[in-house]
Design an enzyme around this catalytic site. Structure first.
Site, short mmCIF file in Angstrom:
data_model
loop_
_atom_site.label_atom_id
_atom_site.label_comp_id
_atom_site.label_asym_id
_atom_site.label_seq_id
_atom_site.Cartn_x
_atom_site.Cartn_y
_atom_site.Cartn_z
N TYR B 53 -38.57 -37.93 4.05
CA TYR B 53 -37.72 -37.42 5.12
C TYR B 53 -38.07 -38.13 6.43
CZ TYR B 53 -36.33 -33.75 1.90
OH TYR B 53 -35.81 -33.06 0.82
N GLU B 54 -37.03 -38.46 7.18
CA GLU B 54 -37.16 -39.16 8.46
C GLU B 54 -38.23 -38.56 9.38
OE1 GLU B 54 -33.43 -40.61 10.73
OE2 GLU B 54 -33.87 -38.64 11.55
N ALA B 55 -38.45 -37.27 9.29
CA ALA B 55 -39.42 -36.61 10.16
C ALA B 55 -40.85 -36.99 9.82
CB ALA B 55 -39.25 -35.09 10.05
#
Lengths: 301, 250, 301, 250
Positions: B53-55
């Site tokens: 996930y981008e986070a």
């Protein structure tokens, strides 16, 4: 040297009209309490930089604090637009400067490292580069394809919310770390708000958990629940209901300003805000325990 | 023969997107339908997917459906959490990501995506959120998939702003191969040899005319046009268990 | 996919004659067991890269594995010279390529990030640049002073010793982290040796502790005490007595080769090495417990 | 008057180095005498020093005297541990370090330091360990101190190799001010306006002639030449408690 102070004093002393601010945090640990205190103190002409402006910059812009925004994703995550910022940009009332996430974070990473710029491999940023002269193309001195350069971004003030810190500003963070470290090292001044102020020994028992060293911290403030409606991993949940509510609320100027009046201007501080949220909200946002387990550092005498 | 189960357009898209993933791949995931598609693939034919996930979260095991890409449920029980700079530099730019998912308000004839602005950039008619990480996902992921409803305003011949590059000449400077499939509620578009998105598959019961009417350019038909298999009962059951409140499957 | 194998198989499969190797670790967690296995398997013509070659590269060079060394500090830390490497360099029998620490680590950081190069502000490297053409000066596209560039260094194989890993290669490290992460992401193949192979759940309880993700790991091997005479924070101490002993031993060709025979060639693996060290050494090297304390990640269902 | 306590050359150097540190400074520390000097300053006039070790350790509280810069005793109980890249980029290059300590086999007339090679680089007479981090400490720390015994072979007019830059013309490109003091067992050298190291202070009982005889160039004498104060009994007691086995104070 102990740097512990209260949030109102920290903002009064270290945040000035016209400053470039970076309130850090990718979804997690967004320093809402500091943003609200800046609104209460009536700061003006701020340049607000954040990869993801989130609701906090929508609120600060609605309160008239902002002259310009620097961003890479100006949305309400998982919901849609940030309507205040969108209206201000569409009407020409707010300057803006735009990057992709990697570009924005690269600017902070360059500043944190004391470099004038950092390279990226080409990302297909031609359209953005046509409207943002900060994007430069430079040759690879080793004969490979050209790379893209982006310049260091040095905020006047970075504000971070952290889970726990000691009075010197040494801070433990866990969960999503976003651009917290880069923003803090990039900035000229660093203000921390912390869920807990802990004894120095709690920090020293796990030095690898220290993301922010006190030596770069200007002020540290004890502000529990400072991130709501964002969250603090292990302390309270993201208030998704509020993010959804903001979508409607922020499209109605009357409701928007009534909300600012009721939840920001009329309240003295974050403790009052949290109390006003009420015990049902507190219960709804409380996670179950999930301890990390320990590691052993060993005693070497 | 049991009757084919009923399904919504969102379910149809999620199932077809899941089928595009191959076991063992590293996938850069967004919230919403991509998240559901990846988690469906994990539970069917691709148990060894790695989801990023981008986070900054790798190998998440969410106990609930996340509203945002940065939800705390993605962190607890994950394999690793790292910084945003590392996710973009050490994973995406380094070339570790096989598949990325993209979205946007406009998809152009050659796969360009606009998530930035409708109208003129300096005087926007509609200001959209902007790139986020989608520019670099399109640049660095080995291939990309787009999931979007099939409507003429979403498929203009040319996009108003190139947030993420498709198959124009500038693609040559990028390591990734760009959008390799657009999964819609009518079928699948894929780039032909020239990079133009053409109709590669139709969902059961959909006609070429419907797809053409929903596309803003003269849609070409792939010589080997196929029909997708309808979602199976098993796929639908797994998918609905992932989104019991039908937040994204509505 | 589980990647668990034994160290002899991992070296046999993934380390080839002529490879560029990076055995990572700044003083801490130096993968001695892997180095000894490479000696036993008779690898030749290796390029050995390490910021601090330490005793392990002295030993590998003494055993004839090395064609070239790439380094930034070729000393026995806290003691003096690495006599084998020094003799080979002084006699012209070993090629070398030299950086400062920041230059060396920058090369790994560039490779880890998938970049052709990274800039540094000038460090006064003129003398080194005169003998090492990898140093380039490039303009700052934003009009500031020139910066220095160094090119990415991509090892064929990075070898890391870690405190604990799961069978997928997801690894927790704590204590001094050196260039472990950069070396692993820079390399084409990554071999881990681990003090402990733990259940995946131990890793997942503290995901922020995961420095190395399994997705970049080629093979993971359970090799307790693999770092001796270096150390594993919380597991065993640095054997400073051995570092001092090596200073004398390595200056005497007869003693040196007798040592290699007795402690490397004659032993099948690290378990035999550790047993041979004896219980007095084990006791001497055992630290007192110093638990880290826990944090709470919270359950969000 | 109590008689002045007896002290060794190493103790004399450590005490004088400690006195150069100012309270509140951030110091980049090496093992050996710099480590002892910093810890002495912490316990006397500079309780708010922040000590950073090259290995990535900040605010160490060692329970024993470390042999190497990467000793585990530096980690347990420290304030923070970070990577080597971060130490060099985010601390040193970023300009957070006030004082760095340097050493080397040769110190030249203008403060250049050689820790690389005696003789020709390509055909070394004596190959030394090399820069490690000393090149960038000399470049980026706001000022640097050198601790070294005073002997002619250690103070040649010109060094065989410039591992760390002194006060030559190339200094202008560097943010740090370079070596500001060389603490020897005879006295202190400091750069004059031209950058040449001159005799700024003599230790009690040492003569100008002794210092000149131990220096490989015609040593100039500062107009305000002073005599250092002898180590106090308190300084010596604290110092000896830091190195009870006299590993570095011998």
């Amino acid at each position: 040297m102990p740097k512990l102070t209260d949030l109102a004093s920290a903002i009064a002393t270290h945040v000035h009209d016209g400053d470039l601010l970076y309130l850090a945090g990718f979804t997690h640990l967004i320093p809402f309490a500091a943003g609200h205190e800046i609104i209460r103190q009536g700061r003006r002409d701020l340049t607000l930089a954040r990869a993801t402006p989130d609701i906090i910059y929508d609120q600060m812009a609605a309160a008239g604090c902002a002259r310009k925004i620097i961003f890479s994703y100006m949305g309400n995550p998982g919901v849609g637009s940030l309507h205040v910022l969108r209206r201000l940009v569409e009407s020409g009332a707010l300057e803006w400067e735009e990057y992709s996430h990697f570009g924005m974070i690269t600017r902070l990473a360059a500043a944190a490292a004391g470099l004038p710029f950092l390279p990226l491999r080409p990302t297909g940023a031609e359209s953005l580069a046509a409207v943002n002269p900060a994007y430069k193309t430079i040759p690879d001195p080793y004969g490979g394809p050209d790379v893209v350069a982006l310049p260091a971004l040095h905020p006047d003030v970075a504000i971070l919310h952290v889970q726990r810190a000691d009075v010197h500003g040494n801070a433990h963070l866990w969960g999503i770390l976003g651009e917290q470290k880069e923003a803090a090292f990039a900035a000229r001044r660093v203000i921390l708000t912390a869920e807990e102020i802990v004894d120095e020994d709690v920090i020293r028992r796990d030095p690898n958990r220290t993301l922010i060293p006190g030596l770069i911290v200007t002020a540290v403030c004890h502000v529990p629940h400072a991130a709501h409606p964002s969250y603090a991993q292990g302390y309270y949940d993201r208030d998704n209901a509020f993010y959804l509510e903001w979508d409607a609320l922020s499209q109605d100027e009357v409701r928007l300003h009534a909300w600012l009046e009721e939840w920001v201007y009329a309240l003295p501080d974050r403790a009052a805000y949290w109390a006003k949220l009420g015990s049902a909200a507190h219960a709804r946002l409380t996670p179950a325990p999930r301890p990390s387990g320990e590691v052993d550092y060993g005693g070497y005498a | 023969m049991t009757p084919a189960p009923a399904y919504s357009p969102a379910e149809l898209m999620a199932v077809n997107a899941a089928r595009l993933l191959q076991d063992g791949e590293v996938v850069f995931v967004g919230v919403g339908l991509p998240n559901l598609a990846c988690n469906l693939a994990l539970r069917t034919h691709a148990p060894n997917l790695t989801l990023i996930y981008e986070a900054g979260v790798i190998g998440a095991r969410p106990e609930r459906l996340p509203l945002s890409i940065g939800d705390p449920t993605l962190v607890t029980g994950a394999t690793a959490v790292t910084s945003m700079y590392d996710i973009f530099a050490l994973y995406l730019q380094r070339g570790l990501v096989d598949v990325g998912f993209l979205g946007g308000a406009q998809i152009g004839r050659y796969g360009d995506i606009n998530a930035t602005v409708i109208g003129d950039y300096a005087h926007p008619k509609t200001r959209l959120p902007g790139s986020g990480g989608s520019m670099e996902i399109a640049a660095f992921a080995k291939r990309c998939f787009i999931i979007t409803p099939h409507q003429p305003r979403r498929f203009p011949e040319r996009v108003d702003f190139q947030t993420s590059l498709g198959h124009g000449p500038a693609r040559r400077a990028l390591p990734g191969s760009g959008p390799q499939a657009v999964v819609t509620d009518l079928g699948l578009l894929r780039p032909d040899a020239s990079g133009e998105l053409v109709l590669a598959a139709l969902h059961p019961g959909i006609t070429v005319e419907q797809a053409r009417a929903a596309t803003g350019w003269p849609l070409q038909i792939a010589p080997d046009l196929t029909t997708t298999a309808a979602p199976t009962a098993e796929e639908l059951a797994l998918l609905r268990a992932l989104d019991p409140d039908r937040i994204y499957l509505k």
